[in-house]
Design a protein around this motif. Structure first.
Motif, PDB file in Angstrom:
ATOM      1  N   UNK A   1      66.869  42.284 -32.419  1.00  0.00           N
ATOM      2  CA  UNK A   1      67.657  43.274 -31.415  1.00  0.00           C
ATOM      3  C   UNK A   1      67.463  44.807 -32.161  1.00  0.00           C
ATOM      4  N   UNK A   2      67.312  44.866 -33.405  1.00  0.00           N
ATOM      5  CA  UNK A   2      67.292  46.292 -34.035  1.00  0.00           C
ATOM      6  C   UNK A   2      65.764  46.727 -33.641  1.00  0.00           C
ATOM      7  N   UNK A   3      64.829  45.610 -34.072  1.00  0.00           N
ATOM      8  CA  UNK A   3      63.684  46.408 -33.873  1.00  0.00           C
ATOM      9  C   UNK A   3      63.385  46.903 -32.439  1.00  0.00           C
ATOM     10  N   UNK A   4      63.735  46.006 -31.146  1.00  0.00           N
ATOM     11  CA  UNK A   4      63.628  46.541 -30.120  1.00  0.00           C
ATOM     12  C   UNK A   4      64.418  47.808 -29.624  1.00  0.00           C
ATOM     13  N   UNK A   5      65.638  47.887 -30.259  1.00  0.00           N
ATOM     14  CA  UNK A   5      66.553  49.029 -30.065  1.00  0.00           C
ATOM     15  C   UNK A   5      65.753  50.259 -30.629  1.00  0.00           C
ATOM     16  N   UNK A   6      65.012  50.319 -31.465  1.00  0.00           N
ATOM     17  CA  UNK A   6      64.326  51.406 -32.227  1.00  0.00           C
ATOM     18  C   UNK A   6      62.965  51.582 -31.571  1.00  0.00           C
ATOM     19  N   UNK A   7      62.345  50.437 -31.468  1.00  0.00           N
ATOM     20  CA  UNK A   7      60.888  50.712 -30.965  1.00  0.00           C
ATOM     21  C   UNK A   7      60.522  49.537 -30.195  1.00  0.00           C
ATOM     22  N   UNK A   8      60.336  49.732 -28.590  1.00  0.00           N
ATOM     23  CA  UNK A   8      60.470  48.684 -27.781  1.00  0.00           C
ATOM     24  C   UNK A   8      59.048  48.057 -27.927  1.00  0.00           C
ATOM     25  N   UNK A   9      57.931  48.921 -28.359  1.00  0.00           N
ATOM     26  CA  UNK A   9      56.667  48.647 -28.337  1.00  0.00           C
ATOM     27  C   UNK A   9      56.116  47.684 -29.514  1.00  0.00           C
ATOM     28  N   UNK A  10      57.133  47.386 -30.451  1.00  0.00           N
ATOM     29  CA  UNK A  10      56.901  46.285 -31.563  1.00  0.00           C
ATOM     30  C   UNK A  10      56.985  45.074 -30.796  1.00  0.00           C
ATOM     31  N   UNK A  11      55.962  44.316 -30.900  1.00  0.00           N
ATOM     32  CA  UNK A  11      55.856  42.902 -30.624  1.00  0.00           C
ATOM     33  C   UNK A  11      56.622  42.025 -31.762  1.00  0.00           C
TER      34      UNK A  11
ATOM     35  N   UNK B   1      67.341  38.540 -27.317  1.00  0.00           N
ATOM     36  CA  UNK B   1      67.169  39.531 -28.518  1.00  0.00           C
ATOM     37  C   UNK B   1      65.885  40.407 -28.094  1.00  0.00           C
ATOM     38  N   UNK B   2      65.020  39.951 -27.389  1.00  0.00           N
ATOM     39  CA  UNK B   2      63.938  40.923 -27.033  1.00  0.00           C
ATOM     40  C   UNK B   2      62.760  40.318 -27.537  1.00  0.00           C
ATOM     41  N   UNK B   3      62.613  39.056 -28.139  1.00  0.00           N
ATOM     42  CA  UNK B   3      61.322  38.443 -28.593  1.00  0.00           C
ATOM     43  C   UNK B   3      60.409  38.254 -27.397  1.00  0.00           C
ATOM     44  N   UNK B   4      58.861  38.529 -27.893  1.00  0.00           N
ATOM     45  CA  UNK B   4      57.841  38.536 -26.973  1.00  0.00           C
ATOM     46  C   UNK B   4      57.264  36.800 -27.004  1.00  0.00           C
ATOM     47  N   UNK B   5      57.631  36.149 -27.961  1.00  0.00           N
ATOM     48  CA  UNK B   5      57.163  34.892 -28.175  1.00  0.00           C
ATOM     49  C   UNK B   5      58.058  33.923 -29.086  1.00  0.00           C
TER      50      UNK B   5
END
Length: 159
Positions: free
Chosen positions: A96-106, A125-129
């Motif tokens: 969640x923290x990663x995606x809140x700060x940088x949506x481009x991070x997989x 949480x926004x995980x891609x896989x």
């Protein structure tokens, strides 16, 4: 940082620089894409280090959420491989923290948590896989290849 030591290492005729951070039990390999691996198991981190060697990546290894957040505060990542169960926080919170700060991070969850509810938490949480341990080599490589290219090798034949 005086706690960091750089050791040049040669593998497959390619010189890598390994940076050992004695404070966070991590190893950093240099490449073109930046990957963060967060797992509290030394054997899993070692296996991921071996598997990620197929890719042209710089890898930071964190053994806790605290260590992961220290890396995230100073670096931008193309890919994050996250265990769910960690000693201090869980991988869903890191994601969640990663995606809140940088949506481009997989973000790829790499965990033993295999229930449908856990997969939904990962998705929320926004995980891609979402990969379930133990992950086979081919499954892992294919999942990463979806986001990070393999290393290219010079296959030209000189005349």
């Amino acid at each position: 940082n005086p706690a960091n030591k750089e050791d040049p290492v040669t593998a497959n005729n390619i010189e890598l620089t390994l940076v050992k951070n004695e404070n966070s039990n991590s190893v950093k390999k240099t490449g073109t894409q930046h990957v963060l691996v967060v797992d509290d198991s030394p054997s899993v981190r070692k296996q991921l280090e071996i598997e990620l060697d197929l890719f042209d990546v710089t890898v930071d290894f964190a053994d806790s959420a605290e260590s992961a957040f220290n890396y995230l505060n100073t670096n931008t990542y193309d890919l994050a491989l996250l265990d769910v169960v960690l000693p201090d926080k869980n991988g869903f919170q890191i994601c969640k923290s990663i995606k809140a700060n940088n949506k481009e991070t997989i973000a790829i969850m790499l965990t033993g948590k295999s229930t449908q509810a856990d997969k939904i938490k990962g998705s929320l949480a926004g995980c891609n896989d979402y990969l379930i341990k133990p992950v086979g080599r081919i499954t892992f490589q294919n999942a990463v290849k979806n986001f990070i290219p393999l290393k290219t090798t010079n296959t030209a034949i000189e005349a």
